[in-house]
Design an enzyme around this catalytic site. Structure first.
Site, PDB file in Angstrom:
ATOM      1  N   ASP A  62     -18.585  54.738 -17.516  1.00 29.68           N
ATOM      2  CA  ASP A  62     -18.809  55.212 -16.315  1.00 29.68           C
ATOM      3  C   ASP A  62     -20.296  55.924 -16.888  1.00 29.68           C
ATOM      4  OD1 ASP A  62     -19.317  55.903 -13.393  1.00 29.68           O
ATOM      5  OD2 ASP A  62     -18.339  58.137 -13.996  1.00 29.68           O
ATOM      6  N   THR A  95     -25.230  55.353 -11.380  1.00 31.23           N
ATOM      7  CA  THR A  95     -25.537  56.115 -12.715  1.00 31.23           C
ATOM      8  C   THR A  95     -26.035  55.117 -14.126  1.00 31.23           C
ATOM      9  OG1 THR A  95     -23.438  56.343 -13.742  1.00 31.23           O
ATOM     10  CG2 THR A  95     -23.952  57.265 -12.409  1.00 31.23           C
ATOM     11  N   THR A  96     -25.209  54.726 -13.963  1.00 28.88           N
ATOM     12  CA  THR A  96     -25.440  53.720 -15.894  1.00 28.88           C
ATOM     13  C   THR A  96     -26.681  52.350 -15.203  1.00 28.88           C
ATOM     14  OG1 THR A  96     -23.133  52.687 -15.640  1.00 28.88           O
ATOM     15  CG2 THR A  96     -24.019  51.443 -17.129  1.00 28.88           C
ATOM     16  N   ASP A 391     -15.963  56.846  -6.870  1.00 26.64           N
ATOM     17  CA  ASP A 391     -17.027  56.305  -6.809  1.00 26.64           C
ATOM     18  C   ASP A 391     -16.854  55.348  -5.552  1.00 26.64           C
ATOM     19  OD1 ASP A 391     -18.272  56.801  -8.943  1.00 26.64           O
ATOM     20  OD2 ASP A 391     -18.714  54.869 -10.357  1.00 26.64           O
TER      21      ASP A 391
END
Ligand code: ADP
Ligand code: MG
Length: 545
Positions: A62, A95-96, A391
């Site tokens: 994550d 997010t990545t 998520d």
């Protein structure tokens, strides 16, 4: 220079970097951060093992968790970490991607800087491009019926696919959809799904298949006394934020006891006071007591004798959830407790889960609170499952609220890149180059997905571009076989807000970093790493731009 004398304006020990040096260092830091997470992107991404100063291990892929756990020193790198946190708060996923996009935007900005294009021109081009990109994204979004469970499940599964929980994505997606569906509220004709109303309780032991959705609130607490009933039907619940204890005095007090009789009556008096407290709870009509504070042993004894199921030291957040779900009021003074303050629930029960005993409060009349009891073999597994579930819950909630989805797997990104290149021509001037760079940046998404799945990125990118030129709007990376396929049909779907937020936030971060041409770090502050341009302390640096 005044008369050959350098003017000292900064304190000794201050480090300063200006102009290109500052920019280059900031850009390099952001690229390094992007490099740290890029191998985790997508369903074929790898995990990272993070070890903190105490030797505690976290295994995750994550993006935001990785960045929160690594100690980043460089101020520019810290800003990129902030981007991923913002994206996490706003949309709960992506997010990545946002970090990879920020890094790539800056990498391409560096190429433009090398061509002597002024940073403010690049910043302007990027800002224009980001606005246009979101516009195109919104235009291409697909409206869906928020009651369409199959669609919602597909969105949840896409999010879970890129987590190590992917093996159980079917089950977790199903749970996420049911959970979010039961907490959706309609406010002024708008659907609101606040996932804070979904309580996730982690318990290691057992396996993921034992994970269950409970229509109610689970407290990670056992009843305080064996003599209390294990279960209460049609429970009347008192929510108390006051201790059932005799207050210890603030100052040291001494009581002189001269005879055993005195000792006896002293203890008796304490007992009478505690008993009176329990009487007050009983008088309210409660048969369940959830207390945020402590409960004395003697009080526990009397509570057990009165058949009141009692939990002590409950979490404040759990108290609030109970109040909401069961319709009770949290009372902070025992004297105030009356029948009307009590909440109700069809069933309150202590159940043994793994090695622990938990309290289940189910059948809450005001509902709008559900709990997911997450199970998994080890602590690390449960922790990563929780991140995956977070998520999944976020994207389901986002889809219901937005009513719109976008196609993942590089499909939307490639489509936007294509349209942006057309748009660039209409921008003209030097900004045009920046808009083109922005378009090229977006293609880092399919490229990285392809690379992480072990396929040739250039080859796939060319195929992908061709498919989109030919009007296949939903063409994206087939991470299993390496080709290009229709990802709408393959159900690789994301709520509109996820790509929108990643584009906005990464552009903002890149623009902010580009506009910095001076980094002044006080002694011991987050100084830029040594490297280009060692400056004499306090001296003015040699010319910038
Ligand atoms: P992030 O932190 O940015 O969400 P992830 O590691 O979760 O990063 O990867 C998300 C990316 O993986 C998204 O671009 C998403 O569209 C893509 N993705 C998810 N499932 C698939 C799939 N089955 N095929 C291709 N791409 C996928
Ligand atoms: Mg994701």
């Amino acid at each position: 220079m005044l008369g050959g004398q350098p003017v000292i304006i900064l304190k000794e020990g201050t480090r300063r970097e200006s102009g290109r040096d500052a920019q280059t260092n900031n850009i390099n830091a952001a690229i390094a951060i992007a490099g740290a997470v890029r191998s985790t992107l997508g369903p074929r991404g790898m995990d990272k093992m993070l070890v903190d100063g105490m030797g505690d291990v976290t295994i995750t892929n994550d993006g935001v968790t990785i960045l929160k756990n690594i100690d980043v020193e460089h101020p520019a790198a810290k800003m990129v970490v902030e981007v991923s946190k913002t994206v996490d708060q706003q949309s709960g996923d992506g997010t990545t991607t946002s970090v990879i996009l920020s890094g790539e935007l800056l990498k391409r900005a560096k190429e433009l800087l090398d061509q002597n294009i002024h940073p403010t021109i690049i910043a302007k081009g990027y800002t224009l491009a980001a606005e246009k990109a979101v516009e195109i994204l919104e235009k291409n979004a697909i409206s869906i019926d928020s009651k369409d469970k199959e669609m919602l499940k597909a969105v949840a599964q896409t999010s879970l696919a890129s987590k190590s929980s992917s093996a159980h994505k079917e089950k977790l997606a199903e749970l996420a959809v049911s959970a979010v569906n039961s907490i959706v509220e309609e406010v002024d004709g708008k659907k609101i799904a606040d996932i804070d109303n979904v309580l996730v309780i982690k318990k290691q032991g057992g396996s993921v298949v034992d994970t269950e959705l409970i229509d109610g609130v689970i407290l990670d607490k056992e009843r305080v006394h064996e003599g209390m009933p294990r279960a209460v039907e049609k429970a009347k619940i008192a929510l108390l934020d006051a201790a059932l204890e005799i207050k210890k005095t603030e100052v040291d007090a001494k009581i002189n006891i001269t005879s055993p009789d005195q000792m006896q009556s002293f203890l008796q008096q304490e007992e009478t006071m505690l008993k009176a407290m329990v009487e007050k709870v009983k008088a309210s009509g409660a048969d369940v007591l959830i207390d945020q504070k402590g409960i004395d042993d003697i009080a526990q004894h009397y509570l057990a004798k009165s058949g009141i199921y009692t939990v002590r030291r409950a979490k404040k957040s759990d108290m609030e959830k109970l109040a909401k779900a069961c319709g009770g009021r949290i009372v902070s003074s025992l004297d105030d407790l009356v029948g009307e303050d009590l909440g109700t629930a069809a069933h309150v029960e202590e159940r043994k889960i793994g090695d622990d005993k938990l309290t289940f409060v189910t059948g809450c009349p005001k509902a709008k609170a559900v709990s997911i009891l997450l199970r998994g073999g080890t602590e690390h597994v449960v922790d990563e499952l929780e991140r995956g579930l977070h998520d999944a819950l976020s994207v389901v909630a986002g889809t219901i609220e937005d009513g719109k989805i976008s196609i993942g797997g590089g499909a939307a990104a490639t489509e936007i890149a294509m349209s942006l290149r057309d748009y660039a021509a209409s921008v003209g001037g030097r900004e045009q180059l920046a808009v083109e760079s922005f378009a090229n940046t977006l293609e880092i998404v399919p490229k990285t997905l392809a690379e992480n799945a072990g396929f040739d990125q250039i080859d796939l990118l060319l195929k992908l571009r061709k498919a989109h030129k030919d009007g296949q709007k939903y063409a994206g990376i087939d991470i299993t076989n390496g080709g290009v396929i229709d990802l709408y049909k393959a159900k690789v779907l994301e709520p509109l807000r996820v790509p929108a937020q990643t584009i906005r936030s990464s552009a903002e971060a890149a623009v902010m970093l580009l506009r910095i041409d001076d980094v002044i770090a006080g002694k011991g502050g987050g100084a830029p790493p040594a490297g280009a341009g060692g400056m004499p302390p306090g001296g003015m640096p040699p010319g910038g731009y």
